[in-house]
Structures are given as C-alpha cells and as structure tokens.
Design an enzyme around this catalytic site. Structure first.
Site, PDB file in Angstrom:
ATOM      1  CD  GLU A 195      -3.145  -0.881   2.122  1.00  0.00           C
ATOM      2  OE1 GLU A 195      -2.939  -0.214   3.146  1.00  0.00           O
ATOM      3  OE2 GLU A 195      -4.244  -1.379   1.846  1.00  0.00           O
ATOM      4  CD  GLU A 267      -4.626  -6.036   2.755  1.00  0.00           C
ATOM      5  OE1 GLU A 267      -5.347  -5.302   3.467  1.00  0.00           O
ATOM      6  OE2 GLU A 267      -3.388  -5.965   2.735  1.00  0.00           O
TER       7      GLU A 267
END
Ligand code: GAL
Length: 838
Positions: A195, A267
């Site tokens: 991320e 995710e």
C-alpha cells in the site's frame, strides 16, 4: 499473455526459460518435470500451466497461530472452497536483532508453506517486508533506526540494502525448499511493499518515493522467482514490471492501471481489527458475499480474504498502537480456528458455485445491461454456455428482474444464475446455520477461585535510587530510538537536591502509550493514553524531601504504530517532555534537561521470571495469602489442561493490565480493565449498504461498554496433558488474579432457517463430541432476538417433533421442511429452528 521465467534454482528438468526475452511476449507453456508449473497472466486471469484460473484465497498469518494449528486451518480453508493461502512475511519476528534470525516454532515459514503444498493448495507470498497488518511497527525491525542515514521506505542505501538483504533471504529460503511454482511448489504470486501508493504523496519527497517504488520492483524482479510480483494499492507510479492490485471492503469498481493484467483483489476485509478502546466489528456474511459476487461479476478473477483466520498477537507483536492481543477479525475461522457460521458456510457455497463456472468466467465474452438504476444484469458466454449475475446495489429496495423467469433480487444483493435461468445463489439468502460459540467451564477446578496462586514483587529498587542505568543523557529521548523496542518498558530517572521539604505537582508530557511516576521509590501517579490520543500529560502531586530526591518514570508502549506516512517517526515515550515540578509556592523546577539515566526493560524480564526457573522465590500459596490490586506484581499458578481438544482460553477478568505466559509461551499482553467504548454503530445492524470501519456508517458493533478483551487464547500446543501446567502473569497496574479461570470454546446454540417447503435444514454441533441436547425453537415467522435467544413466532408442534427425533443425541442432522410442518395457523414466514449443543 505474460509468461515468467522459472525460479533460477529449480533442479527440475525443464525446457530453457526465456530469460533474455522481453516480458511482454506471448509464449507457450513449457512442460516441466517434478510437478513444476508455469505461472503467467493475461487481462482475465492468472494462467497456471496454460489454464486460466480463478484464485480464491485466504490470509492466514503463520505467527498468529501455532504450527500444530496450521494443517487444520489450511484444511478448513480448502474445505471452505479456497484454492490458495496468502500470508505476509514478518521481518521483525524473523530478525528481532540485526542478523540474528528466528525461523523456529510459529516463525517456521518454510514449514507453513510446506503445509500449504501438502494440502494441494496454491500460495501467495507477501514479503513486504513492510506489511502494516496491525503488526508491531508494520513488521519493520526497530533496530533499523540505529543505522546511520536510515530513511524508511524512501530511496536511500541504508534502507534499500537492509530490505534487499531480508527479501533475498526469504526468497532463497523458499527457493531452497522448492516452494515456487516453477520448482513444483505452491507459490504462484509474490508481493513487494504494501500500500505504498496510499502514502507516497504524503512523504514530501515525491522523487525519492518514486525512485524507491521503482527500485522495489526492480529488486524484486532481480530475484528471479519465476512467478509474477504484485503491488497492492499502487495506482500511480506503478512500475511496469509488477501487477497493481486492490485492497478494500469492495473492489468491483476498481480496475488495474493497464491492460493485459488481471483484476486482483489482495485484501477483501472480512471484518476489522480491534483496539483496546474499541468494541468488536462484524461484517455480515451477506455483505462479504455481495462484494465477492460483484467482483466476479465485473471481471475479477483473483480474490483474497483478509483475514480468513486472524488468530492471536502473541508476545509483543500487536501493532497499532493499541491493537488487542486477539486478532480475531470476525474472520470465517475464529481466533481459535473454529468455523464461524454462517460466514464460513455462506462463502463456501459461493466459492463452489464460482469455481463451477470457472471456464466461462475467465474466458467468456461479457455483456453488462443496466436493468434499472443500480441494477445490472451481466452475462458471460463461452462455448455455447452462459452464466448470469443480477446485482441490486440499492440499499433498501428489493427489485424484480425478468431473466427467463422473474426473480426477486433483495436490496444490496447479487443473484447468480449458472444457466441464466435459475437462481442458484443469492448473496442475501443464507442457507447455512448460525453457530453461537460459548466459553464453558468443564470441571470444578475451572471455576473461578479454584486456582492456587503464589506471587513475587517486581524488583523496582534498582531504578529508584542508585545509578545502574545503561546510559545517561541530558535530554528526554524518544523510547523507540533509545531502546529499539527490546521491551515495552523504558525507565527514565533523574535526581535533584532540595532544600527542606516541599510540595509540588509533577507534570510529565509524554507521547504515550502509558506512564508510571515514582518519587523516592513511591508510586505517585499513572496514566495511559485514551481515545486514540497518544500525546498526553501526567499530573500528580508529589512531596520532595530534604536532600537528594529521585524521580523515576517508567514509560510503557502497547504496540508500535504500523501505518501512515512516516509512521516510523511517530514518537513513543517521554520524547522531549517537558517534565516539570511546579511548586505550590510558585517555584518551578524544569527537569527536561536534567541528567537522565536510562534503562530498557524490567528486572523481572531480565531474570526471565516468565520461564519459572528454579531459584525464583515465589511467596504464598493460597488465595487469601496473595496481595491483590498491587501494581508490578508477578503471579503464578498451576493448572490441569482441560480435557478434550476444544480450544482453551483463560478468562482474566479481574486483572488489570500486563502480560501472560503458559509454560513459558507468551499469550500476549492482557488488559481486561480496558472497557470498549460505546459508539455510534453499537446497537444498530443492517447488512444492506456499504460497510465501513471508520466514520459515519459504522454498524453491527458488539461488546460496547464491556472489557475489550477478557479471554486469552492458550493454544493446545502450549499445554501438557496429564501434567501440571504453569500460568505466569505480570500484573503491571494492580489486579486480582483469584478470579481467573480456564475455559474451553465450544458451539453452544445452533440455528437455521428454511424459507420454502422442500428446503433442507442442516444443523451441526461442530464436532469435538458435542451433540444436540434439545430443540428450543421450531417456529414460523420468528420475530425477535438472535440465535441462542430467539423469541416470538408461531411454534410448529410437527416441526418440533421432527427435529427432536432427528437431532437430539446427534452431532448433526438434516431435516426437510415439508408441507406437514405448517397448519394450526403457522403458515407464514420462514421456519426457524434453534437447538442447544452440549
Ligand atoms: C490494509 C493493510 C493490511 C491491514 C488492513 C487492515 O490497509 O494492507 O496490512 O492493515 O489494512 O486490517
């Protein structure tokens, strides 16, 4: 299609891999020996051995359980319809001190991947090595801070050298064990960084950030692992040699940054993590299924549940700060590895259906038709067959859609029609039972008060008067920089001369997470940060004596920050202070730049009291003889392992804050005195509409106003059957251990509903020898309560009789809902059944 050269150390026989050719080439699959597989990809799917595949994956973090639990967790994931297991790699767990490695026990990563291989599943290796993950310091070792010139996650030699060294170490371990697909192993994808795209714009150094993320991709590709590298949440500055992927509660509207790469959801959050000041988050099975179905409706083909099993933050591994020891996450497998119903079963039904449509979904022509606003019909066609999805994204309106026949599609749901005529699955219609787990006492010895305790004071003396610190500084240092996180605790001590006696107020400004203040050896005040504000002040009256006075401050951390731009620089401890004594007569004494002596850790930690070695002098041996509510106290008891194989927990209600060990194994930090907040979303729950974990729109919270965590997992592998086991507690704030008790976790009540005549109702007590003790409810149109406490409705005597006959005394049973159950005015609504297991 992009084909990857196989891992360079493969010893299998194979045709020469096209190492020198540019990556963007269409290549035929190469046949290899010893089960090796080629992994490639195109815009629709990951292509394994020439076959486009749907990847249904689940995150299981190996250090958050025990090696003894791994086979069972992986087997349950496979039975739940997954074909892949994903995990991060935990750098600071593997390298707690520079170049001192730990690959033992629950850090035996190779063993974990071998278990995945043994189960016949694929694996996704998310190396990071920055991993976020609610893990202490996002997985980065705090000792990195000691390396001169170090700038975390930016383009600089010190960081990149360490990151490359660790990444190479992990890759080499995996290669040596032949874990990559090209070597015959399970790993089909690997991740570098995590991320970064979310924060790179906020680092105030765009050039360095961009150079760094490209360096990451190049360094990863240099490793020659033979499978594609992915990067999650990297929507800008995406290096050409990685696949960017999506994280979130929903990823259907997201598409990768370029053509030719598949739509990967790394995710899909199945719930949310818990902090000591927060209640429990719950994401409904209906909403997760909706999100997954939408993703596959919109060309997704690789999807990973974060978490499929959350597990436990043993030791000092929880991040945050303030993440609880439990990392249950409301995942399909609960913290202890039990199947969480209906989430597990409802998703399993979806997985099996999606996998049955695999060929059409990954090859088919697709066509989306807007049926109405927010209502879409999608048709995939391949080889003369079609499958359809009907999605209704309206929050509160059910719609009728005509496709072959007319289908009622409830609000916020997706119907899947594998023949474009008949609905085989609707995400809002749960066919699986609900199981309510209970923590039960099995024997008299497990009742509160039954344990016999002894105790020992923590020896605080060394840091109350004399000079035995590790070093001195005329400055109040940041705790992470000063002690590199080798303990939760850091002592700061100074002394001052005072003429005569004096009354003052001591002020300590700290960046958290908690502080204890002692003057001349006496505890004068304590405080901890609350409501997410880690900067706070301790204010407490103190008396100075004539002559020399010692001010000893103990700072404690509760998991280092794991996320955000420059999270690594967020200070902990009394960084900079100020520390002041303000006299009642107006005189101030500023101690900020006094000579401070430092020492990391407690005496009891150094003596390893948790290992209960010979030579430790424990006192007392009965409940009345031990001090309670005494800060800085070690307690010890011995207990018999509960019989059977159900998960074991210890109830620590009555204790305040500290750490626990069983037979020397850490159970993690405990803090049952911390009460979860009452907040918006505590008493409302509706699966319809977008799920949120923050801000407005949060809902379905439980445990509000209750101790945020009173039960702590004691894995069976920590216990010895037939021998005494030892529980050691370090109680830091003062608590009462005499109420502590062991429990096992078991299915208590089970409920299921059948909407229509002809539906089967299946109920199971979940194994472990538990059987149905009685049928509590068999009624139509039940209106109130939840499973375990259903009320209302119209009882069907016929149904009650049929379920009693089929289920009582059995571990599981299936009864068909027949027309005979109606009658006596009991026709309307679904038939709901609730049984008790014992
Ligand atoms: C993501 C992150 C994960 C985890 C998750 C929340 O942003 O990549 O590591 O922290 O959030 O549970």
């Amino acid at each position: 299609m992009v084909l990857f050269p196989r891992a360079s150390v493969s010893r299998c026989t194979m045709a020469a891999a096209p190492l020198a050719l540019p990556l963007l080439l269409v290549l035929a699959a190469i046949t290899t020996g010893c089960g090796a597989a080629t992994v490639a990809y195109n815009d629709r799917a990951v292509v394994i051995d020439g076959q486009r595949r749907i990847i249904l994956s689940g995150s299981i973090h190996y250090p958050r359980s025990t090696p003894e639990m791994w086979p069972d967790l992986i087997r349950k994931a496979k039975e739940g319809g997954l074909n892949t297991i994903e995990t991060y790699v935990f750098w600071n767990g593997h390298e707690p001190r520079r170049r001192q490695y730990n690959f033992e026990g629950n850090y035996d990563i190779v063993r974990f991947f071998k278990e995945i291989q043994h189960a016949g599943m694929y694996a996704i290796l998310r190396i990071g090595p920055y991993i976020c993950g609610e893990w202490n310091y996002g997985g980065l070792p705090a000792w990195l801070r000691n390396i001169p010139g170090m700038q975390f996650r930016l383009h600089n030699d010190p960081f990149e050298r360490e990151m490359e060294t660790f990444t190479t170490l992990i890759v080499d371990k995996m290669k040596d064990a032949k874990m990559f697909a090209g070597q015959g192993g399970p790993i089909i994808l690997a991740q570098i960084e995590n991320e970064y795209g979310n924060i790179m714009g906020e680092l105030n150094n765009n050039q360095s950030a961009s150079q760094y993320i490209h360096w990451c991709a190049d360094m990863a590709n240099k490793q020659k692992i033979g499978v594609p590298w992915i990067m999650c949440q990297q929507n800008h500055h995406v290096p050409h040699n990685v696949i960017n992927t999506c994280n979130g509660f929903y990823c259907h509207d997201w598409f990768p940054n370029r053509t030719g790469i598949p739509k990967i959801w790394t995710e899909n959050w199945t719930g949310w993590f818990k902090a000591w000041d927060k209640p429990d988050f719950h994401r409904s099975a209906e909403d997760i299924a909706f999100a997954v179905a939408r993703f596959f409706q919109k060309r997704g083909s690789v999807q990973n549940y974060y978490m499929y099993h959350g597990g436990t933050n043993f030791g000092r591994t929880s991040g945050g700060p303030y993440i609880t020891t439990s990392y249950d996450y409301d995942a399909p497998l609960d913290e202890y590895g039990n199947i969480r119903q209906p989430k597990y079963g409802h998703l399993k039904d979806l997985h099996n259906l999606l996998r049955s449509m695999e060929k059409i979904l990954v090859h088919g022509e697709h066509n989306d038709t807007a049926y109405a606003k927010n209502v879409t019909v999608t048709k995939y066609t391949y080889g003369g067959s079609s499958v359809c999805f009907i999605s209704n994204q309206l929050n509160d309106t059910d719609v009728n859609v005509t496709l072959g026949a007319t289908h009622l599609v409830p609000a916020w749901s997706v119907s899947i029609l594998p023949d474009c005529k008949t609905v085989a699955y609707n995400t809002a219609k749960i066919k699986t039972q609900t199981s309510v787990m209970v923590k039960k006492a099995n024997t008299v010895e497990e009742e509160p008060g039954a344990l016999r305790w002894s105790w020992m004071p923590e020896n605080l003396r060394p840091f109350m008067t004399d000079d035995r610190g590790s070093f001195r500084k005329t400055q109040l240092l940041d705790q992470i920089a000063a002690a590199t996180d080798q303990s939760d605790y850091l002592w700061y001590r100074t002394s001052l001369e005072h003429k005569g006696e004096g009354a003052y107020k001591l002020y300590v400004n700290t960046t958290g997470h908690e502080i204890y203040a002692f003057v001349n050896g006496k505890l004068v005040g304590q405080n901890h940060s609350a409501n997410g504000a880690f900067v706070f002040q301790l204010e407490t009256p103190v008396k100075l004596q004539s002559g020399k006075n010692y001010i000893s401050l103990l700072s404690g951390t509760v998991g280092l920050k794991n996320y955000g731009p420059l999270f690594e620089l967020m200070p902990a401890g009394i960084a900079g202070g100020p520390v002041k004594l303000v006299g009642t007569n107006g005189t101030d004494i500023d101690l900020t730049n006094s000579s401070w002596s430092y020492k990391s850790g407690l005496a009891g930690e150094q003596r390893q009291i948790h290992l209960d070695k010979a030579g430790h002098k424990w006192r007392g041996h009965n409940s009345s003889g031990i001090p309670v509510n005494r800060p800085f106290t070690w307690y010890k008891t011995s207990f018999a392992a509960p019989a059977g194989d159900e998960a074991v927990v210890v109830d620590l209600l009555g204790l305040n804050k500290g750490a626990a060990w069983v037979n020397g194994h850490s159970l993690g930090r405990y803090w049952p005195a911390y009460t979860a907040a009452e907040m918006g979303g505590c008493h409302v729950c509706d699966y319809r509409g977008e799920f949120k974990a923050e801000g407005g729109g949060v809902r379905c919270l439980t445990g509000c106003g209750e101790p945020s965590q009173r039960f702590y997992h004691v894995p069976r592998a920590f216990l010895r059957a037939g021998e005494p086991n030892t529980l050691v507690l370090f109680e830091e704030a003062g608590g009462d251990p005499t109420r502590a008790a062991f429990r096992t976790v078991a299915v208590g009540a089970v409920c299921a509903a059948a909407a229509e005549v002809g539906d089967d109702v299946t109920l199971s007590c979940g194994g472990h020898g538990r059987v149905v003790a009685g049928v509590d409810v068999a009624s139509f149109g039940v209106t109130r309560g939840s499973c375990g406490g259903y009320e209302g409705g119209c009882e069907s005597k016929a149904a009650l009789k049929a379920f009693t006959a089929a289920c009582v005394g059995r571990e599981s049973c299936t009864v068909k809902h027949t027309g005979a159950f109606a009658g006596a005015g009991c026709e309307s609504g679904a038939l709901t059944v609730q049984v008790t297991c014992s």
